[in-house]
Design a protein around this motif. Structure first.
Motif, PDB file in Angstrom:
ATOM      1  N   ARG A  32      52.070  28.682  28.921  1.00 39.91           N
ATOM      2  CA  ARG A  32      51.837  28.715  27.480  1.00 39.91           C
ATOM      3  C   ARG A  32      50.557  27.986  27.089  1.00 39.91           C
ATOM      4  O   ARG A  32      49.930  28.326  26.114  1.00 39.91           O
ATOM      5  CB  ARG A  32      53.003  28.073  26.735  1.00 39.91           C
ATOM      6  N   PHE A  33      50.205  26.964  27.848  1.00 40.90           N
ATOM      7  CA  PHE A  33      49.063  26.144  27.476  1.00 40.90           C
ATOM      8  C   PHE A  33      48.300  25.777  28.727  1.00 40.90           C
ATOM      9  O   PHE A  33      48.815  25.866  29.825  1.00 40.90           O
ATOM     10  CB  PHE A  33      49.544  24.896  26.714  1.00 40.90           C
ATOM     11  N   ASP A  34      47.086  25.326  28.548  1.00 39.42           N
ATOM     12  CA  ASP A  34      46.262  24.978  29.698  1.00 39.42           C
ATOM     13  C   ASP A  34      46.846  23.752  30.398  1.00 39.42           C
ATOM     14  O   ASP A  34      47.983  23.373  30.160  1.00 39.42           O
ATOM     15  CB  ASP A  34      44.806  24.767  29.273  1.00 39.42           C
ATOM     16  N   ALA A  35      46.056  23.122  31.235  1.00 38.91           N
ATOM     17  CA  ALA A  35      46.558  22.004  32.033  1.00 38.91           C
ATOM     18  C   ALA A  35      47.077  20.853  31.164  1.00 38.91           C
ATOM     19  O   ALA A  35      47.878  20.049  31.618  1.00 38.91           O
ATOM     20  CB  ALA A  35      45.460  21.506  32.959  1.00 38.91           C
ATOM     21  N   THR A  36      46.620  20.769  29.947  1.00 47.17           N
ATOM     22  CA  THR A  36      47.162  19.753  29.053  1.00 47.17           C
ATOM     23  C   THR A  36      48.461  20.271  28.469  1.00 47.17           C
ATOM     24  O   THR A  36      48.759  21.459  28.510  1.00 47.17           O
ATOM     25  CB  THR A  36      46.170  19.430  27.913  1.00 47.17           C
ATOM     26  N   ALA A  37      49.231  19.395  27.936  1.00 56.71           N
ATOM     27  CA  ALA A  37      50.531  19.772  27.375  1.00 56.71           C
ATOM     28  C   ALA A  37      50.355  20.407  26.003  1.00 56.71           C
ATOM     29  O   ALA A  37      49.284  20.392  25.410  1.00 56.71           O
ATOM     30  CB  ALA A  37      51.414  18.539  27.280  1.00 56.71           C
ATOM     31  N   LEU A  38      51.443  20.938  25.521  1.00 57.98           N
ATOM     32  CA  LEU A  38      51.521  21.414  24.149  1.00 57.98           C
ATOM     33  C   LEU A  38      51.100  20.265  23.241  1.00 57.98           C
ATOM     34  O   LEU A  38      51.416  19.107  23.525  1.00 57.98           O
ATOM     35  CB  LEU A  38      52.978  21.793  23.882  1.00 57.98           C
ATOM     36  N   PRO A  39      50.379  20.537  22.158  1.00 61.79           N
ATOM     37  CA  PRO A  39      49.975  19.435  21.272  1.00 61.79           C
ATOM     38  C   PRO A  39      51.186  18.580  20.866  1.00 61.79           C
ATOM     39  O   PRO A  39      52.260  19.111  20.555  1.00 61.79           O
ATOM     40  CB  PRO A  39      49.371  20.148  20.066  1.00 61.79           C
ATOM     41  N   GLU A  40      51.002  17.277  20.902  1.00 59.86           N
ATOM     42  CA  GLU A  40      52.118  16.352  20.668  1.00 59.86           C
ATOM     43  C   GLU A  40      52.791  16.593  19.325  1.00 59.86           C
ATOM     44  O   GLU A  40      54.013  16.501  19.222  1.00 59.86           O
ATOM     45  CB  GLU A  40      51.645  14.901  20.768  1.00 59.86           C
ATOM     46  N   HIS A  41      52.025  16.929  18.296  1.00 61.23           N
ATOM     47  CA  HIS A  41      52.649  17.121  16.979  1.00 61.23           C
ATOM     48  C   HIS A  41      53.602  18.331  16.976  1.00 61.23           C
ATOM     49  O   HIS A  41      54.609  18.326  16.277  1.00 61.23           O
ATOM     50  CB  HIS A  41      51.606  17.224  15.865  1.00 61.23           C
ATOM     51  N   ILE A  42      53.321  19.343  17.784  1.00 61.85           N
ATOM     52  CA  ILE A  42      54.225  20.488  17.887  1.00 61.85           C
ATOM     53  C   ILE A  42      55.505  20.070  18.614  1.00 61.85           C
ATOM     54  O   ILE A  42      56.618  20.397  18.193  1.00 61.85           O
ATOM     55  CB  ILE A  42      53.550  21.674  18.612  1.00 61.85           C
ATOM     56  N   THR A  43      55.352  19.344  19.710  1.00 59.03           N
ATOM     57  CA  THR A  43      56.525  18.844  20.436  1.00 59.03           C
ATOM     58  C   THR A  43      57.377  17.967  19.535  1.00 59.03           C
ATOM     59  O   THR A  43      58.605  18.108  19.493  1.00 59.03           O
ATOM     60  CB  THR A  43      56.082  18.075  21.692  1.00 59.03           C
TER      61      THR A  43
END
Length: 154
Positions: A32-43
């Motif tokens: 779903r997303f690149d090597a970084t995680a889903l943006p923290e605010h979405i999580t």
């Protein structure tokens, strides 16, 4: 692992730190997303919805011996051909070393039970066509109605 030692339950606010690695693993699994995680605010928004009584979104985790082995997220919504709500099983993920041991099945069965108790007569979900391991389980616990999904991001 036997079914009697596996516990499936609704998440609590204290479960965030145990839930987060599985959530990140699920998102990585589907690319779903690149090597970084889903943006923290979405999580954080997703997590908060599980505890908001006005949101139709729910989450369960599966635990064995104090270790969280899987998660499932599901949402209720209206339907034009049924009186009660239907349940969309949006996310299902188990840690790799627990796959094939009944964790996914237990999570799905827990959603079925919750749906039935919530006056919902249907649970459905999607998976990617390359997710052959999961589809072996899905073919055993549900029927494939033959619909093809289309979507467009707007």
């Amino acid at each position: 692992m036997t079914d009697t030692t596996l516990q499936v339950r609704a998440v609590t606010p204290d479960d965030f730190d145990a839930w987060l690695p599985l959530w990140d693993g699920y998102n990585r699994f589907y690319g779903r997303f690149d090597a970084t995680a889903l943006p923290e605010h979405i999580t954080r928004t997703t997590w908060s919805r599980f505890f908001d009584g006005y949101e139709p979104m729910h989450a369960f985790i599966a635990e064995h011996g104090g270790r969280v082995l899987g998660l499932v997220h599901f949402i209720y919504h209206r339907n034009t051909i049924l009186e009660g709500p239907i349940c969309y099983l949006q996310d299902l993920f188990t840690v790799e070393d627990s796959r094939g041991q009944g964790v996914g099945r237990a999570l799905i069965e827990a959603v079925y039970a919750h749906a039935k108790a919530s006056n919902s007569s249907r649970v459905y979900w999607h998976t990617h066509e390359t997710n052959h391991t999961a589809m072996r389980l899905y073919d055993d616990v549900a029927v494939k109605p033959g619909f093809v999904m289309y979507r467009k991001d707007v």
